[in-house]
Design a protein around this motif. Structure first.
Motif: not given
Length: 536
Positions: A113, A34-35, A31-32, A38, A19-20, A13, A16-17
């Motif tokens: 994140k 739910d984005g 990866t997270s 953690e 995710t990992g 991504g 802001h999008e």
């Protein structure tokens, strides 16, 4: 970036999008779900690479291996034969390449994140040489204790705090050290651990430790502190020259000293900030690396020291000179009932080659003006030269010949001849074809190859003269001469043209005559400013 930079991690991504990240070295993804963030102390576990990124990851994996195996012939042979290379072998070859400065690994992560921390730590352990094997970066002969000051903090309460790293020996409170730059003795006060805004007292710092100390007298960033005076040659920190300047004025009248003091305190911790007073325009000029750099510094000054400052584009320090020879005669005569005033002189103006300097030549013969009054004529002329007739700029590049005159035994005085000299200069100056001079800056711009055409076109539109280009590793350095008035806001334009990848530096070169159409605009603006000032 250099061609020797290779990606060992890729983002999943963007912005802001995001995710990992994908670890290209270990061929796994973090990866997270739910984005989001953690939980504290926990990070995403390694997992499979998303299918839609498989082709891209394989491409970057090959690029990584292509660069790494070039540093190991045995590994290269096996790679070219199509054999599978083990993780430990690739990691060892990567560390060897990084150690020799042949490859620079590029990682990525998202602090907010907690993504990529695990992969980054793996990279530091497996792909980067241990600092412990390097030993001390500098050994100072003849000194048992050496500490390098790498940062200065301007604290509104504690004053100046110097952060240092101990290179050898140990530093203790109340110890006296010598500054290798100034040769001045500095007594170390209370030693501190700097943890965010907290200052924790410390008893001693040993080799490699980073500590802080307050209220040293003359220590600056980049200084070396030793326990005894010894000859040493420590590399200096090369700070870039500031390229963006603004005139600064306090929002509240009368706070000029307070503002200057606050900015000087900030300049102690950031050597790329420079504050100076322009003698010609009378403005306080603050210079930095960019407009944002200066604005952030002033926001910091407001937060720490409570000063509000306005920014304005600085005035261009124009000069005036003459093109041809002229002659004028002036007589100052005033009778006020008692002793009068009488001064009479004739002068010749000549242009000096190069439009630089001022000369006063006494050509009086026969004593038509007494020797005691001739310096007064010179003084009157020099005062008149402070403000030329075109744009009120100082006049230079003029030779003045005092050739004739007369005096009165009773009424003549130094003041009378000073006024006469000023009157004669103004009349002669108006007849000598006065012209405006502007400062020319030597500009060095480094931009990506694809932006060279746009940047060159922009420089031409700014009346710039290009002197050459030097391409190197995907970037091109452009050398040019450009009038100062055209590059006051160059940083914003360069950022726009190069997507923020361009950089430039400049310094004053010389003065040159302003083209007639540009000079006319400057003269009209100056005239309106004078009228506005007179109205107020």
């Amino acid at each position: 970036l250099s061609e020797r930079c290779v990606a060992v991690q890729l983002p999943i991504g963007s912005e802001h999008e995001l995710t990992g990240i994908v670890d290209v070295l270990h061929m796994c993804a973090y990866t997270s779900p739910d984005g989001g963030m953690e939980p504290p102390g926990k990070e995403a576990e390694p997992g499979p690479i998303p299918d839609d990124l498989a082709a891209l990851v394989q491409e970057y994996r090959e690029k990584l291996l292509d660069e790494v195996v070039q540093t190991d012939e045995a590994l290269m042979e096996r790679y070219l034969d199509g054999q599978e290379l083990g993780l430990e072998e690739v990691a060892h070859a990567l560390k060897d390449a990084v150690t020799r400065g042949l490859v620079f690994p590029v990682a990525c992560g998202v602090a907010t994140k907690n993504l990529g921390t695990h992969a980054l730590l793996d990279l530091i352990v497996e792909g980067i040489p241990s600092p412990a094997k390097m030993g001390s970066i500098t050994h100072i002969e003849g000194a048992e204790t050496a500490a390098f000051v790498f940062k200065t903090i301007a604290d509104p309460f504690a004053g100046r705090i110097n952060l240092f790293r101990v290179l050898q020996g140990s530093v203790r409170p109340d110890q006296t050290l010598v500054d290798a730059r100034t040769h001045a003795k500095e007594r170390m006060g209370s030693l501190l651990f700097q943890q965010g805004k907290e200052h924790i007292p410390a008893e001693e710092f040993g080799p490699g430790d980073i500590g802080a100390v307050a209220k040293l007298k003359e220590v600056q960033t980049g200084d070396l502190l030793l326990d005894r005076e010894t000859a040493t040659d420590v590399p200096e920190i090369g700070f870039p020259e500031p390229v963006m300047s603004f005139a600064v004025t306090p929002l509240i009248k009368g706070e000029e000293e307070k503002v200057a003091g606050a900015i000087r305190r900030l300049a102690e911790e950031d050597p790329t900030l420079r504050l100076r007073r322009d003698q010609q325009t009378g403005e306080e000029i603050l210079s930095g690396m960019s407009q944002m750099h200066v604005e952030v510094a002033l926001e910091r000054a407001k937060r720490r020291f409570g000063v509000d400052v306005e920014l304005h584009p600085p005035r261009v320090p124009y000069l005036e000179t003459i093109r041809k020879e002229s002659r004028s005669h002036a007589r100052y005569k005033k009778q006020t009932g008692g002793r009068g005033q009488f001064g009479d002189c004739t002068i010749v103006l000549e242009p000096i080659e190069g439009n630089v300097g001022y000369e006063f030549v006494d050509k009086i013969v026969g004593g038509v003006i007494p020797q005691s009054f001739r310096p007064a004529v010179d003084k009157g002329i020099q005062e008149a030269m402070h403000h030329g007739e075109l744009a009120g700029a100082p006049v230079q590049g003029v030779r003045v010949l005092l050739v004739d005159g007369s005096y009165h035994n009773v009424d003549s005085s130094e003041m009378a001849f000073k006024i006469a000299g000023s009157m004669a200069f103004k009349e002669a100056y108006s007849k000598a074809e006065p012209v405006l001079l502007e400062p020319i800056m030597e500009l060095e711009v480094t931009v990506p190859d694809e932006a060279v055409g746009a940047v060159n076109g922009d420089l031409n539109s700014r009346r710039g003269r290009l002197h050459g280009m030097e391409p190197a590793a995907g970037m091109t350095t452009i050398n040019a001469e450009v009038p100062m008035s055209e590059v006051l806001t160059y940083a914003q334009s360069l950022t726009s043209l190069t997507g923020g990848r361009g950089d430039y530096s400049m310094h004053f070169l010389r003065y040159e005559e302003v083209p007639a159409h540009v000079a006319q605009k400057v003269i009209e603006v100056t005239k309106r400013e004078r009228e506005t000032a007179a109205a107020h």
